[in-house]
Design an enzyme around this catalytic site. Structure first.
Site, PDB file in Angstrom:
ATOM      1  N   HIS A 129       1.082  -1.132  -0.049  1.00 52.56           N
ATOM      2  CA  HIS A 129      -0.082   0.010   0.088  1.00 52.56           C
ATOM      3  C   HIS A 129       0.923   1.168   0.021  1.00 52.56           C
ATOM      4  O   HIS A 129       2.014   1.120   0.416  1.00 52.56           O
ATOM      5  CB  HIS A 129      -0.817  -0.115   1.186  1.00 52.56           C
ATOM      6  CG  HIS A 129      -1.690   1.103   1.450  1.00 52.56           C
ATOM      7  ND1 HIS A 129      -1.726   2.395   1.788  1.00 52.56           N
ATOM      8  CD2 HIS A 129      -3.282   0.879   1.340  1.00 52.56           C
ATOM      9  CE1 HIS A 129      -3.000   2.968   2.018  1.00 52.56           C
ATOM     10  NE2 HIS A 129      -3.878   2.150   1.510  1.00 52.56           N
ATOM     11  N   ASP A 206       2.995  -4.479   8.049  1.00 54.36           N
ATOM     12  CA  ASP A 206       1.915  -3.494   7.780  1.00 54.36           C
ATOM     13  C   ASP A 206       0.664  -4.743   8.088  1.00 54.36           C
ATOM     14  O   ASP A 206       0.376  -5.322   6.963  1.00 54.36           O
ATOM     15  CB  ASP A 206       1.687  -3.019   6.362  1.00 54.36           C
ATOM     16  CG  ASP A 206       0.571  -2.306   6.018  1.00 54.36           C
ATOM     17  OD1 ASP A 206      -0.401  -2.466   6.705  1.00 54.36           O
ATOM     18  OD2 ASP A 206       0.516  -1.700   4.924  1.00 54.36           O
ATOM     19  N   GLN A 209      -4.644  -4.845   7.367  1.00 50.58           N
ATOM     20  CA  GLN A 209      -5.662  -5.673   6.969  1.00 50.58           C
ATOM     21  C   GLN A 209      -5.807  -7.282   7.712  1.00 50.58           C
ATOM     22  O   GLN A 209      -6.557  -7.815   7.249  1.00 50.58           O
ATOM     23  CB  GLN A 209      -5.625  -5.969   5.300  1.00 50.58           C
ATOM     24  CG  GLN A 209      -5.693  -5.036   4.366  1.00 50.58           C
ATOM     25  CD  GLN A 209      -7.034  -4.362   4.563  1.00 50.58           C
ATOM     26  OE1 GLN A 209      -8.058  -4.838   5.000  1.00 50.58           O
ATOM     27  NE2 GLN A 209      -7.108  -2.882   4.009  1.00 50.58           N
ATOM     28  N   LYS A 232      -9.895  -0.095  10.889  1.00 51.32           N
ATOM     29  CA  LYS A 232     -10.498  -1.456  10.015  1.00 51.32           C
ATOM     30  C   LYS A 232     -10.742  -2.629  10.619  1.00 51.32           C
ATOM     31  O   LYS A 232     -10.809  -3.660  10.398  1.00 51.32           O
ATOM     32  CB  LYS A 232      -9.067  -1.508   9.092  1.00 51.32           C
ATOM     33  CG  LYS A 232      -8.551  -0.425   7.999  1.00 51.32           C
ATOM     34  CD  LYS A 232      -7.707  -0.992   7.196  1.00 51.32           C
ATOM     35  CE  LYS A 232      -7.055   0.315   6.390  1.00 51.32           C
ATOM     36  NZ  LYS A 232      -8.036   0.674   5.424  1.00 51.32           N
TER      37      LYS A 232
HETATM   38  C1  LIG Z   1      -2.386  -2.688   3.622  1.00 47.83           C
HETATM   39  C2  LIG Z   1      -2.949  -1.469   3.916  1.00 47.83           C
HETATM   40  N1  LIG Z   1      -1.883  -0.664   4.708  1.00 47.83           N
HETATM   41  C3  LIG Z   1      -2.064   0.500   4.973  1.00 47.83           C
HETATM   42  C4  LIG Z   1      -3.321   1.169   5.156  1.00 47.83           C
HETATM   43  C5  LIG Z   1      -3.304   2.562   5.445  1.00 47.83           C
HETATM   44  O1  LIG Z   1      -4.128   2.641   6.682  1.00 47.83           O
HETATM   45  P1  LIG Z   1      -4.712   3.883   7.505  1.00 47.83           P
HETATM   46  O2  LIG Z   1      -5.328   4.692   6.071  1.00 47.83           O
HETATM   47  O3  LIG Z   1      -5.662   3.391   8.298  1.00 47.83           O
HETATM   48  O4  LIG Z   1      -3.385   4.368   8.035  1.00 47.83           O
HETATM   49  C6  LIG Z   1      -4.266   0.623   4.244  1.00 47.83           C
HETATM   50  C7  LIG Z   1      -5.632   1.188   4.235  1.00 47.83           C
HETATM   51  O5  LIG Z   1      -6.446   0.583   3.372  1.00 47.83           O
HETATM   52  C8  LIG Z   1      -4.288  -0.812   3.897  1.00 47.83           C
HETATM   53  O6  LIG Z   1      -5.083  -1.454   3.256  1.00 47.83           O
END
Ligand SMILES: Cc1ncc(COP(=O)(O)O)c(C=O)c1O
Length: 412
Positions: A129, A206, A209, A232
């Protein structure tokens, strides 16, 4: 929810814990399949927030009065709860943040700023991401470090046989996602951490998810850092946490300066608190931390293995039914996947398809999902994504299939 034993789980009753699921969208019963972007919140979390604001609201750590003591106690208890949920050795290994993005930026700036040198390598994967890519790009620009990537295969899995040449002693940090937000791939995180340790590299996971979907334990995984997003996993937006192994966290300098994180300040210089407070400058999201702990209680009451199994059944069912739709292709691996189904339909651009679905009450997500390099690699402008959570049902998936069938005819 009354505490069900594992045998008695009534998923329909659990669904009733989420008032928003009774909403209608464009005159249709809402079907919410955008859980990878953010999940809905159960009454238990909404009540924890309300209770905090009605009875305990004050600033933490600094006040010598009853409400401040209550707020501080609730905030620090939440830290203990997060530590327990993630399997950390101590609450001191938990920094409250706004979520995964902030957690990764914290590591990049505080750890990277001190320990990374020109020509060191940061190893990432092609499925990250943007939150687990852009902070490292910024760090690389500042330090002269180099980025390297584990490629993704066409089936959405990582090319792990390439690791021996990619993960060598030049690598100081290996950051990767637990579950891909576009492909649903579940990566073998413990194995990756073990391989990184063998060459002396730190690891960042990370877990945006996976935090609310998979049962896991940071000590068993053996990572140095792990980031979660509260929103999430049934908690409020703007809540989240970074797990950092004690020794690594303690060696890091602060990243944000301000109140709360200092021991003493003169006009010229300051000294700083120990971790984790050194990384929490300013008034934190107290209610968010309390809501995050309440969400963790709620998820554990249902049971994370049960949630994972239920999610998996929904995903399998959706993929099976989608196979009947002509001109539709599902991305990602055939097995070992999270509750995320990214797909492309020959007849329709993801944005058009998502709008078509929305008009029928179905919330999907269409676009690059903050995975632009991955989309480019697959030669796609984007995908449409259905992402499930334990309150979704097979009846909702049936309705999605009908809508997708109608869309295929409409756009043909
Ligand atoms: C795999 C992954 N990493 C990081 C993020 C970023 O998360 P946040 O916007 O809650 O900081 C997301 C959000 O969709 C994600 O799916």
């Amino acid at each position: 929810m009354d505490k069900p034993s594992r045998r008695e789980l009534d998923w329909n009753a659990i669904r009733d814990d989420f008032p928003i699921l009774r909403e209608r969208a464009h005159g249709h019963p809402l079907i919410y399949f955008d859980n990878a972007a953010t999940t809905q919140k159960p009454r238990a979390v909404l009540e924890a927030l309300r209770n905090y604001y009605e009875h305990n609201n004050a600033n933490v750590h600094r006040g010598l009065h009853e409400l401040s003591s209550r707020a501080t106690e609730a905030y620090e208890k939440s830290r203990e709860r997060v530590a327990q949920y993630l399997g950390a050795a101590s609450p001191d290994e938990i920094v409250f943040t706004r979520g995964t993005t902030e957690s990764i930026n914290l590591v990049a700036q505080a750890w990277g700023g001190k320990f990374l040198r020109a020509d060191d390598v940061i190893l990432l994967t092609e499925m990250e991401h943007h939150s687990n890519l852009v902070p490292w790009q910024l760090l690389a620009e500042r330090t002269g470090a180099r980025l390297r990537f584990v490629p993704v295969r066409d089936d959405g899995t990582l090319e792990l046989d390439r690791l021996p040449s990619l993960l060598n002693e030049e690598v100081k940090l290996f950051a990767f996602t637990h579950v891909s937000n576009s492909l649903g791939t579940i990566n073998p995180v413990a194995e990756l951490c073990q391989k990184a340790r063998a060459v002396g590299a730190l690891t960042v996971i990370d877990a945006a998810q996976s935090g609310g979907h998979l049962p896991f334990n940071v000590q068993e995984i053996g990572c140095d850092f792990l980031a979660i997003s509260g929103h999430k996993m049934c908690a409020p937006t703007g809540s989240g946490a970074l797990y950092g192994r004690a020794e690594v966290l303690e060696a890091m300098p602060p990243w944000h300066g301000g109140g709360e994180m200092i021991v003493s300040v003169t006009l010229e210089k300051s000294t700083f608190k120990k971790a984790p407070h050194r990384f929490e400058a300013g008034t934190p999201n107290i209610a968010g931390a309390i809501g995050l702990a309440a969400a963790m209680d709620y998820l554990d009451e249902i049971g994370r293995p049960e949630i994972f199994a239920h999610d998996a059944k929904l995903t399998e069912y959706a993929i099976e039914r989608m196979a009947d739709l002509p001109g539709l292709r599902v991305l990602g691996p055939a097995e070992k996947r999270g509750a995320i189904v990214g797909f492309v339909m020959d007849a329709a651009h993801p944005h058009d398809l998502t709008t078509f679905a929305d008009q029928r009450g179905l919330a999907l997500r269409g676009g690059h999902h903050c995975n632009q390099p991955l989309m480019k690699k697959f030669g796609l402008p984007g995908t449409t994504r259905a992402s499930f959570y334990f309150y979704n049902t097979t009846e909702e998936i049936d309705r999605m299939i009908d809508i997708l069938r109608d869309a295929a005819r409409f756009f043909a």
